[in-house]
Scaffold this motif. Structure first.
Motif, PDB file in Angstrom:
ATOM      1  N   TRP A  15      40.147  30.022  30.121  1.00 15.90           N
ATOM      2  CA  TRP A  15      40.237  31.460  30.351  1.00 15.90           C
ATOM      3  C   TRP A  15      39.026  32.124  29.719  1.00 15.90           C
ATOM      4  N   THR A  16      38.918  33.442  29.814  1.00 15.30           N
ATOM      5  CA  THR A  16      37.786  34.159  29.255  1.00 15.30           C
ATOM      6  C   THR A  16      37.966  34.408  27.759  1.00 15.30           C
ATOM      7  N   SER A  17      36.867  34.508  27.028  1.00 17.13           N
ATOM      8  CA  SER A  17      36.939  34.799  25.604  1.00 17.13           C
ATOM      9  C   SER A  17      37.459  36.213  25.356  1.00 17.13           C
ATOM     10  N   PHE A  76      47.142  27.894  33.783  1.00 17.49           N
ATOM     11  CA  PHE A  76      46.684  26.881  34.729  1.00 17.49           C
ATOM     12  C   PHE A  76      45.849  27.519  35.831  1.00 17.49           C
ATOM     13  N   GLY A  77      44.780  26.818  36.198  1.00 19.87           N
ATOM     14  CA  GLY A  77      43.917  27.251  37.287  1.00 19.87           C
ATOM     15  C   GLY A  77      43.748  26.158  38.320  1.00 19.87           C
ATOM     16  N   PRO A  78      42.609  25.449  38.318  1.00 25.00           N
ATOM     17  CA  PRO A  78      42.362  24.424  39.340  1.00 25.00           C
ATOM     18  C   PRO A  78      43.279  23.215  39.243  1.00 25.00           C
ATOM     19  N   SER A  79      43.806  22.917  38.050  1.00 30.13           N
ATOM     20  CA  SER A  79      44.720  21.778  37.911  1.00 30.13           C
ATOM     21  C   SER A  79      46.145  22.223  38.196  1.00 30.13           C
ATOM     22  N   GLY A  80      46.990  21.262  38.555  1.00 34.12           N
ATOM     23  CA  GLY A  80      48.345  21.585  38.989  1.00 34.12           C
ATOM     24  C   GLY A  80      49.375  21.426  37.896  1.00 34.12           C
ATOM     25  N   ALA A 108      49.052  33.779  41.708  1.00 36.71           N
ATOM     26  CA  ALA A 108      49.764  33.677  42.980  1.00 36.71           C
ATOM     27  C   ALA A 108      48.884  34.118  44.141  1.00 36.71           C
ATOM     28  N   GLN A 109      47.757  34.740  43.819  1.00 37.68           N
ATOM     29  CA  GLN A 109      46.876  35.265  44.855  1.00 37.68           C
ATOM     30  C   GLN A 109      45.881  34.227  45.378  1.00 37.68           C
ATOM     31  N   HIS A 110      45.744  33.127  44.676  1.00 36.68           N
ATOM     32  CA  HIS A 110      44.775  32.099  45.084  1.00 36.68           C
ATOM     33  C   HIS A 110      45.527  30.929  45.712  1.00 36.68           C
ATOM     34  N   SER A 111      45.623  30.956  47.016  1.00 34.38           N
ATOM     35  CA  SER A 111      46.368  29.915  47.737  1.00 34.38           C
ATOM     36  C   SER A 111      45.641  28.571  47.709  1.00 34.38           C
ATOM     37  N   VAL A 153      33.226  27.954  36.691  1.00 36.31           N
ATOM     38  CA  VAL A 153      34.060  29.130  36.454  1.00 36.31           C
ATOM     39  C   VAL A 153      35.097  29.196  37.570  1.00 36.31           C
ATOM     40  N   SER A 154      36.370  29.275  37.196  1.00 36.08           N
ATOM     41  CA  SER A 154      37.463  29.240  38.173  1.00 36.08           C
ATOM     42  C   SER A 154      38.033  30.638  38.365  1.00 36.08           C
ATOM     43  N   ASP A 155      37.864  31.186  39.558  1.00 33.19           N
ATOM     44  CA  ASP A 155      38.346  32.548  39.836  1.00 33.19           C
ATOM     45  C   ASP A 155      39.841  32.680  39.568  1.00 33.19           C
ATOM     46  N   CYS A 156      40.595  31.625  39.891  1.00 35.71           N
ATOM     47  CA  CYS A 156      42.042  31.706  39.722  1.00 35.71           C
ATOM     48  C   CYS A 156      42.440  31.825  38.258  1.00 35.71           C
TER      49      CYS A 156
END
Length: 367
Positions: A212-214, A304-308, A325-328, A342-345
């Protein structure tokens, strides 16, 4: 594949091989618990990378933990050959009846051929060909399934040979040890922090596309402090992780909040486990410390972002997963959008979302 039971009562020594990262190794701990219950007469050994040993040492079901040095190759051919021969002799002297191999690593197949156990079980990997197939007496299905937790996938190796683990055997196990517990207790006393009276935040992962962001983490910590919760931050001694912690501390000062307590870069793995065992709550991202918190029974809030999360989420403890929930497109497993780290989700998650998850878990749980 159809289960093909082996005579469990005849097994005297077992070797379980997991040559992966820290979290992966810790997630094998239920395998040893299930084996111990199914064959109490057997001695259970593990083979892991040297730097991951502490994920399994002191496990009540494990007799010995053998290890492979990741740096053997870097030390030259003579050193590598000497260490490999020493390991083969050590393992050969154990006379294993059963080898359980839990990854696609070729070392497991070669060891089965060299050590010649009566039975051996490994994943069915079609791309490895006939030599791989013939290395094992039993092979289990090993699909990449983002909907099934890694703990269950590991236990499939045992199901293949007739062991059906029950719910009590699926729990993670991580034992910090008395020395680690004493050091952490002394530190908490020095800082006037009560057991179960602080929140443990581990903001980093070795894979920074999971972070996440600092600024978001600083705002979260400031809100926890404003409600009376002391926060203890940790990180590995890696320079990038330490820089992230310092960026969070700087952002806290800019917000007018006090810096969090920090043990970043100062703890062994066992000490990290001892610390998180005393926390009221763990907050972090998909990382080995998240799995460690779950293993010692600490409720977890995990971003959690790119990993499930179904495959890698906190296992066996009260928890909340915060995800977009917005990143399908997630979970994609990619190291940041477009490979950009950098992961937008993840960066799109709001402080309010994470704070709400923490509040809900604090309300629902007691320590």
């Amino acid at each position: 594949m159809i289960p093909d039971p082996i005579p469990l009562q005849e097994i005297r020594r077992v070797l379980v091989i997991k040559l992966r990262h820290h979290g992966d190794v810790l997630l094998t701990s239920p395998v040893f618990s299930a084996l111990a219950l199914a064959m109490p007469q057997a001695q259970l050994d593990a083979l892991v990378y040297e730097d991951t040993r502490d994920m399994l040492t002191l496990h009540p079901a494990i007799h010995q933990v053998h290890s492979v040095g990741r740096n053997w190759k870097k030390q030259g051919v003579s050193v590598q050959l000497r260490e490999e021969w020493r390991l083969l002799r050590t393992l050969g002297a154990r006379h294993y009846d059963l080898i359980v191999h839990l990854t696609e690593h070729w070392r497991g197949a070669w060891l089965c051929r060299w050590l010649k156990p009566l039975w051996s079980v490994g994943p069915a990997i079609s791309k490895h060909g006939k030599r791989w197939k013939k290395s094992f007496s039993h092979r289990y299905d090993h699909p990449k399934n983002a909907l099934r937790h890694v703990v269950e996938a590991n236990l499939d190796a045992l199901r293949r040979i007739g062991i059906q683990p029950d719910s009590s055997e699926r729990r993670l196990s991580l034992v910090p040890g008395e020395a680690a517990q004493d050091r952490i207790q002394d530190w908490l006393t020095e800082q006037s922090l009560a057991n179960d009276g602080f929140i443990h935040v581990h903001p980093a992962s070795r894979w920074f596309f999971k972070c996440w962001t600092s600024t978001g983490m600083a705002e979260l910590i400031a809100s926890l402090q404003a409600e009376g919760w002391p926060v203890v931050m940790t990180a590995a001694p890696d320079p990038a992780e330490l820089a992230l912690v310092e960026a969070i501390q700087t952002a806290l000062r800019q917000l007018g909040a006090r810096p969090a307590h920090s043990l970043a870069g100062q703890l062994s793995l066992k000490e990290l486990a001892a610390l998180t065992a005393q926390a009221r709550l763990f907050v972090g991202v998909d990382s080995a410390p998240m799995h460690m918190a779950a293993a010692v029974g600490t409720p977890c809030v995990a971003l959690f972002g790119p990993s499930g999360e179904r495959q890698w989420g906190p296992w066996g403890v009260p928890m909340r997963v915060v995800s977009s929930a917005q990143h399908s497109c997630r979970p994609c497993g990619i190291d940041g959008c477009g490979g950009g780290k950098v992961s937008d989700c993840l960066v799109s998650l709001s402080v309010a979302q994470v704070r709400q998850a923490i509040s809900a878990l604090l309300t629902e749980t007691t320590r």
